[in-house]
Design an enzyme around this catalytic site. Structure first.
Site, mmCIF file in Angstrom:
data_model
loop_
_atom_site.group_PDB
_atom_site.id
_atom_site.type_symbol
_atom_site.label_atom_id
_atom_site.label_comp_id
_atom_site.label_asym_id
_atom_site.label_seq_id
_atom_site.Cartn_x
_atom_site.Cartn_y
_atom_site.Cartn_z
ATOM 1 C CG ASP A 120 22.701 5.978 7.528
ATOM 2 O OD1 ASP A 120 22.260 6.921 6.838
ATOM 3 O OD2 ASP A 120 23.861 5.964 7.985
ATOM 4 C CB ILE A 121 18.577 7.914 4.006
ATOM 5 C CG1 ILE A 121 17.848 7.962 2.667
ATOM 6 C CG2 ILE A 121 19.426 9.155 4.231
ATOM 7 C CD1 ILE A 121 16.809 9.059 2.583
ATOM 8 C CB VAL A 151 15.838 19.421 14.359
ATOM 9 C CG1 VAL A 151 15.972 20.869 14.777
ATOM 10 C CG2 VAL A 151 16.955 18.604 14.990
ATOM 11 C CG ASP A 153 21.520 19.024 6.039
ATOM 12 O OD1 ASP A 153 22.133 18.699 5.015
ATOM 13 O OD2 ASP A 153 21.259 20.206 6.335
ATOM 14 C CB SER A 172 9.249 18.466 8.781
ATOM 15 O OG SER A 172 9.615 19.515 7.913
ATOM 16 C CG ASN A 209 19.772 24.310 7.231
ATOM 17 O OD1 ASN A 209 20.317 25.073 6.446
ATOM 18 N ND2 ASN A 209 20.444 23.542 8.060
ATOM 19 N N GLY A 244 21.209 15.926 12.095
ATOM 20 C CA GLY A 244 20.259 14.916 11.615
ATOM 21 C C GLY A 244 20.680 14.309 10.287
HETATM 22 P P1 ADP Z 1 14.189 18.029 10.034
HETATM 23 O O1 ADP Z 1 15.015 19.226 10.438
HETATM 24 O O2 ADP Z 1 13.569 18.160 8.662
HETATM 25 O O3 ADP Z 1 13.224 17.619 11.095
HETATM 26 P P2 ADP Z 1 16.048 15.893 10.846
HETATM 27 O O4 ADP Z 1 17.275 15.449 10.151
HETATM 28 O O5 ADP Z 1 16.191 16.518 12.191
HETATM 29 O O6 ADP Z 1 15.294 16.877 9.819
HETATM 30 O O7 ADP Z 1 15.044 14.683 11.004
HETATM 31 C C1 ADP Z 1 14.273 14.157 9.947
HETATM 32 C C2 ADP Z 1 14.181 12.655 10.128
HETATM 33 O O8 ADP Z 1 15.387 12.069 9.645
HETATM 34 C C3 ADP Z 1 14.041 12.210 11.584
HETATM 35 O O9 ADP Z 1 13.023 11.222 11.655
HETATM 36 C C4 ADP Z 1 15.415 11.621 11.899
HETATM 37 O O10 ADP Z 1 15.332 10.552 12.851
HETATM 38 C C5 ADP Z 1 15.812 11.081 10.548
HETATM 39 N N1 ADP Z 1 17.232 10.798 10.309
HETATM 40 C C6 ADP Z 1 18.329 11.245 10.979
HETATM 41 N N2 ADP Z 1 19.440 10.706 10.450
HETATM 42 C C7 ADP Z 1 19.043 9.891 9.417
HETATM 43 C C8 ADP Z 1 19.711 9.036 8.498
HETATM 44 N N3 ADP Z 1 21.038 8.903 8.486
HETATM 45 N N4 ADP Z 1 18.957 8.342 7.594
HETATM 46 C C9 ADP Z 1 17.620 8.470 7.573
HETATM 47 N N5 ADP Z 1 16.928 9.262 8.420
HETATM 48 C C10 ADP Z 1 17.633 9.963 9.332
#
Ligand code: ADP
Length: 167
Positions: free
Chosen positions: A9-10, A124, A33, A121, A23, A31
């Site tokens: 988790d970032i 979603v 964000d 990207s 977005n 996600g």
């Molecule tokens: P986008 O709309 O740019 O595709 P998303 O958030 O849907 O953005 O997904 C981008 C990437 O971030 C995906 O690989 C998703 O699994 C990942 N992701 C979701 N939550 C976290 C998090 N807490 N930390 C790191 N990466 C995450």
């Protein structure tokens, strides 16, 4: 410059700047964000609202990046960037590369020494893990950035494996 990949988790990263796959509304979403806004608290959204009211009335354009502070996160800044939605009809790779370049440019301006990126990207917005990883790694390697610690923090196994192959 050191580039590393991590699984997880970032929002838990102790770095100067965390990049958000936002977005263009900058008003939060799902996600990564949603995770960043939940962990960082309302201060981030307040600053995003101020950006919408001033410089980005029509939203942050795809491929660009802008920084806010990071609220309750350990990081000092969140750098919001808007990835392109994947299209089978149109090659949008240059816009995805621009997200990494612009985020690093903003990080350099802030004086950030360490930056954590999610796989922009690759959720979603529909990019394959493979293609998202290739563009991310190639662009960061070629960036000439002054940031010296760059981490890709990958949330799922498939995306992590793609970055591992790419590295
Ligand atoms: P986008 O709309 O740019 O595709 P998303 O958030 O849907 O953005 O997904 C981008 C990437 O971030 C995906 O690989 C998703 O699994 C990942 N992701 C979701 N939550 C976290 C998090 N807490 N930390 C790191 N990466 C995450």
């Amino acid at each position: 410059m050191a580039i590393t990949i991590l699984k997880g988790d970032i929002t838990g990263q102790r770095v100067d700047a965390i990049v958000n796959a936002a977005n263009s509304s900058l008003m939060g979403g799902g996600g990564v964000d949603g995770a960043i806004h939940r962990a960082g608290g309302p201060a981030i959204l307040d600053e995003c609202r101020a950006l919408r009211a001033s410089k980005y009335g029509r939203g942050l354009p795809t491929g660009q990046a802008v920084a806010t502070t990071a609220g309750r996160l350990d990081a000092r800044w969140v750098i919001h960037t808007v990835g392109p939605v994947y299209s089978a009809d149109e090659d949008r790779s240059a816009l995805l590369a621009s997200c990494y370049r612009e985020s690093l440019r903003v990080a350099g301006e802030l004086g950030a020494a360490s930056v954590a990126f999610p796989a922009v990207s690759a959720g979603v917005y529909g990019w394959s893990a493979e293609s998202a990883a290739q563009i991310a790694v190639d662009t960061v390697r070629a960036s000439g950035t002054e940031v010296d610690d760059i981490r890709f923090v990958l949330f799922n196994d498939e995306v992590y494996a793609a970055f591992e192959r790419e590295m």
